[in-house]
Design an enzyme around this catalytic site. Structure first.
Site, PDB file in Angstrom:
ATOM      1  N   PHE A 121      -7.546  -2.697   9.487  1.00  0.00           N
ATOM      2  CA  PHE A 121      -7.795  -2.463   8.066  1.00  0.00           C
ATOM      3  C   PHE A 121      -6.507  -2.751   7.313  1.00  0.00           C
ATOM      4  CE2 PHE A 121      -8.098  -0.234   4.079  1.00  0.00           C
ATOM      5  CZ  PHE A 121      -9.373  -0.571   3.671  1.00  0.00           C
ATOM      6  N   ASP A 136       1.784  -3.695   9.686  1.00  0.00           N
ATOM      7  CA  ASP A 136       1.227  -2.893   8.598  1.00  0.00           C
ATOM      8  C   ASP A 136       1.414  -1.419   8.957  1.00  0.00           C
ATOM      9  OD1 ASP A 136      -0.389  -1.390   6.926  1.00  0.00           O
ATOM     10  OD2 ASP A 136      -2.062  -2.810   6.940  1.00  0.00           O
ATOM     11  N   LYS A 178       1.066   4.635   1.296  1.00  0.00           N
ATOM     12  CA  LYS A 178       0.573   6.024   1.394  1.00  0.00           C
ATOM     13  C   LYS A 178       1.627   7.134   1.262  1.00  0.00           C
ATOM     14  CE  LYS A 178      -3.612   4.905   4.033  1.00  0.00           C
ATOM     15  NZ  LYS A 178      -4.689   5.468   3.214  1.00  0.00           N
TER      16      LYS A 178
HETATM   17  C1  LIG Z   1      -3.230   0.301   7.664  1.00  0.00           C
HETATM   18  C2  LIG Z   1      -3.649   0.213   6.233  1.00  0.00           C
HETATM   19  N1  LIG Z   1      -3.297  -0.856   5.497  1.00  0.00           N
HETATM   20  C3  LIG Z   1      -3.617  -0.973   4.208  1.00  0.00           C
HETATM   21  C4  LIG Z   1      -4.364  -0.006   3.578  1.00  0.00           C
HETATM   22  C5  LIG Z   1      -4.742  -0.167   2.128  1.00  0.00           C
HETATM   23  O1  LIG Z   1      -3.988   0.720   1.367  1.00  0.00           O
HETATM   24  P1  LIG Z   1      -4.437   1.063  -0.143  1.00  0.00           P
HETATM   25  O2  LIG Z   1      -5.725   1.810  -0.047  1.00  0.00           O
HETATM   26  O3  LIG Z   1      -3.298   1.881  -0.668  1.00  0.00           O
HETATM   27  O4  LIG Z   1      -4.593  -0.229  -0.857  1.00  0.00           O
HETATM   28  C6  LIG Z   1      -4.767   1.130   4.293  1.00  0.00           C
HETATM   29  C7  LIG Z   1      -5.586   2.176   3.659  1.00  0.00           C
HETATM   30  O5  LIG Z   1      -6.206   2.993   4.285  1.00  0.00           O
HETATM   31  C8  LIG Z   1      -4.396   1.245   5.653  1.00  0.00           C
HETATM   32  O6  LIG Z   1      -4.762   2.295   6.394  1.00  0.00           O
END
Ligand SMILES: Cc1ncc(COP(=O)(O)O)c(C=O)c1O
Length: 419
Positions: free
Chosen positions: A161, A246, A275
Site C-alpha cells: 500500500f 516506504d 504518519k
Molecule cells: C505504507 C504506507 N504508505 C503510504 C500510505 C499513504 O499515506 P497517506 O494516507 O498519508 O496518504 C500509507 C497509509 O496507510 C501507508 O501505510
C-alpha cells in the site's frame, strides 16, 4: 438557467469511509473520549499516527507557540524549523550518523511517495542520457517521435500500500483497488512479496526503482525478511535501479528501531515517511541519497504547504521527544510484552509484526465482528484481514495499559462464539 435537481445527500461528507460507529471529541495519552464522555483505550493511534499518544504536551506547546509566531510562508522564502527537521531526519535515516541526504517536505504519505516516484523518473532520465537506450523494435523510445523515457518503471509488491493518488494507487499492489480508476498512469509493475526470483525477473533496463515497505501494513502486517531486503539491495545495485523504502507506516520508532529497514541490514536510496512525523499534524517527507535528491531542479516539484512552520514545528517536537525518551526502544519493549501476553490467549492463533506494528491472527473468529465488539467494550483497533486484528497503539503505552488492552481482548474473545 436550468439546474439539475437531486435529493439532498444524507451526509455532508462523501461516502469514502463507512459510516462512523463513534465520534471522538477528545484524547489524552492512550485514551480517546467520545461525544457521550465514554473513554476508549486507543490501540490504533489514527492508523499509526499518534505515536506519542493524544494531546502530548510537547507537541501541543510547539503548535501553540508556532501558531502565535508564524503559520505559513511561501516556499519562495526560507522558514524555520524545516531545515532543522530535515537534518534530524537525515541523521535518523543514518541510525545516528548523518546519511548525507536531502529532504522534500509534503503533507501526507501518498505525497511523500509521489515525490519518490518523480525522483525515480527524473533520476532514471538522467541516466538514460548518459547511457543511450538500445533502439530495438518495441523498446522504449524506439518509435519515431516518442520520447526516450529511459528508466521510468517502478516495481512494487503485491499486497503493498503506497497511497491513493493515481500514481501511488498504481504503485499499490492491490488490483481490487485499481478497478474503478482505470486507466492508471503507466510505468508500474508488481511482483510477489518477499520473492527475490520474482523481482530479479522484473528488473529489466526500463526499471528506475523498486519501492517496498519493510513491513506491509495495510496488506496485513507482513514483515519482509532480511535476506529479501539484502537481496533487493544487491539486485538494485547490479541492475542500476534505486531502492526506495516506504516507511510511512513502519517508520519513526514503530517497529522498535527508527526505521523498519534498520532491522534488515540495508541502506536505501530513498525513504518516505509521514504518519507519525507530526503526531497528527499532516506532514510527510521524502528523504533521498545526496546525488538522487540533487536531480530535482527548481520547478520540478513543489507543494504549497510542504515544510511550512506549523507542521515542521510539530515534527521538531515529535522527533525531540522520540530521541529524548528513546521511543523506538520503548516500542520494542512494549511490543514484546503485548505480543507475549496476546500469544497466551487460547483464541489467538498467532501474533505477527515488529515492535508495535502487530496483527493478531484469530483462531476461528471473524475479525470484523470482533473489532466491533472490542469498540463496544472500549478498545479501538481495526480488522486488517477477515481473520486478523491490527494493533498499533501509542509507542508510549504503559505496561498497565497493555494489560488493560489484553484483558479487554481476552474478555471479548472469551465471550465470542466461534462459527
Ligand atoms: C505504507 C504506507 N504508505 C503510504 C500510505 C499513504 O499515506 P497517506 O494516507 O498519508 O496518504 C500509507 C497509509 O496507510 C501507508 O501505510
Amino acid at each position: 438557467m436550468s439546474r439539475t435537481t437531486t435529493t439532498a445527500p444524507s451526509s455532508p461528507l462523501m461516502a469514502t469511509y463507512p459510516p462512523p460507529p463513534v465520534t471522538f471529541v477528545r484524547g489524552e495519552g492512550s485514551y480517546l473520549v467520545d461525544t457521550d464522555g465514554r473513554r476508549y483505550l486507543d490501540c490504533l493511534s489514527g492508523l499509526a499516527v499518534t505515536s506519542l499518544g493524544h494531546a502530548h504536551p510537547a507537541v501541543a506547546d510547539a503548535l501553540a507557540t508556532q501558531a502565535s509566531t508564524l503559520l505559513h510562508v511561501s516556499n519562495l522564502f526560507g522558514t524555520e524549523p524545516g531545515p532543522e527537521v530535515a537534518r534530524t531526519l537525515d541523521r535518523l535515516v543514518g541510525d545516528g550518523e548523518p546519511a548525507g541526504g536531502q529532504v522534500f517536505f509534503c503533507n501526507s504519505g501518498a505525497e511523500a511517495n509521489e515525490c519518490a516516484l518523480k525522483l525515480a523518473r527524473r533520476f532514471g532520465r538522467g541516466r538514460a542520457k548518459a547511457r543511450p537506450w538500445p533502439k530495438r523494435p518495441g523498446a522504449v523510445g524506439a518509435k519515431s517521435g516518442e520520447h526516450v523515457r529511459g528508466r521510468h518503471v517502478v516495481v512494487s509488491a503485491y499486497g503493498s500500500f503506497h497511497g491513493r493518488t493515481l500514481a501511488t494507487l498504481h504503485a499499490t499492489g492491490q488490483r481490487a483497488k485499481h478497478e474503478a480508476f482505470q486507466p492508471l498512469p503507466e510505468g508500474f509493475r508488481h511482483v510477489a512479496w518477499d520473492d527475490l526470483d520474482a523481482l530479479a525477473a522484473a528488473l529489466d533496463p526500463t526499471v528506475a526503482a523498486v519501492l517496498l515497505e519493510p513491513v506491509q501494513g495495510e496488506g496485513g502486517v507482513n514483515p519482509a525478511s532480511a535476506a529479501y531486503f539484502q537481496g533487493v539491495r544487491r539486485l538494485c545495485d547490479e541492475r542500476g535501479a534505486l531502492f526506495m523504502v516506504d516507511e510511512v507506516q513502519a517508520g519513526l520508532g514503530r517497529t522498535g528501531r527508527w526505521f523498519g529497514f534498520h532491522h534488515l541490514g540495508v541502506q536505501p536510496d530513498v525513504v518516505t515517511v509521514a504518519k507519525a512525523l507530526g503526531n497528527g499534524v499532516p506532514i510527510g517527507a521524502c528523504w533521498a541519497r545526496g546525488d538522487v535528491g540533487a536531480v530535482f531542479r527548481p520547478g520540478d516539484h513543489a507543494t504549497t504547504f510542504g515544510g511550512q512552520p506549523l507542521a515542521t514545528a510539530a515534527a521538531r517536537a515529535v522527533l525531540a521527544v522520540m530521541q529524548q525518551e528513546d521511543v523506538p526502544a520503548r516500542a520494542a519493549r512494549a511490543g514484546a510484552r503485548l505480543t507475549e501476553r496476546l500469544d497466551e490467549l487460547p483464541a489467538v492463533a498467532g501474533v505477527r509484526g515488529t515492535g508495535l506494528l502487530l496483527a493478531v491472527e484469530l483462531a476461528g473468529h471473524d475479525a470484523v465482528e470482533i473489532n466491533a465488539d472490542l469498540l463496544a467494550a472500549g478498545l479501538v483497533a481495526n480488522a486488517i484481514t477477515p481473520t486478523a486484528l491490527r494493533l498499533t497503539p501509542s509507542l508510549l503505552i504503559s505496561d498497565d495499559e497493555i494489560d488493560v488492552a489484553v484483558d479487554i481482548i481476552a474478555k471479548v474473545l472469551g465471550g465470542a462464539t466461534t462459527p
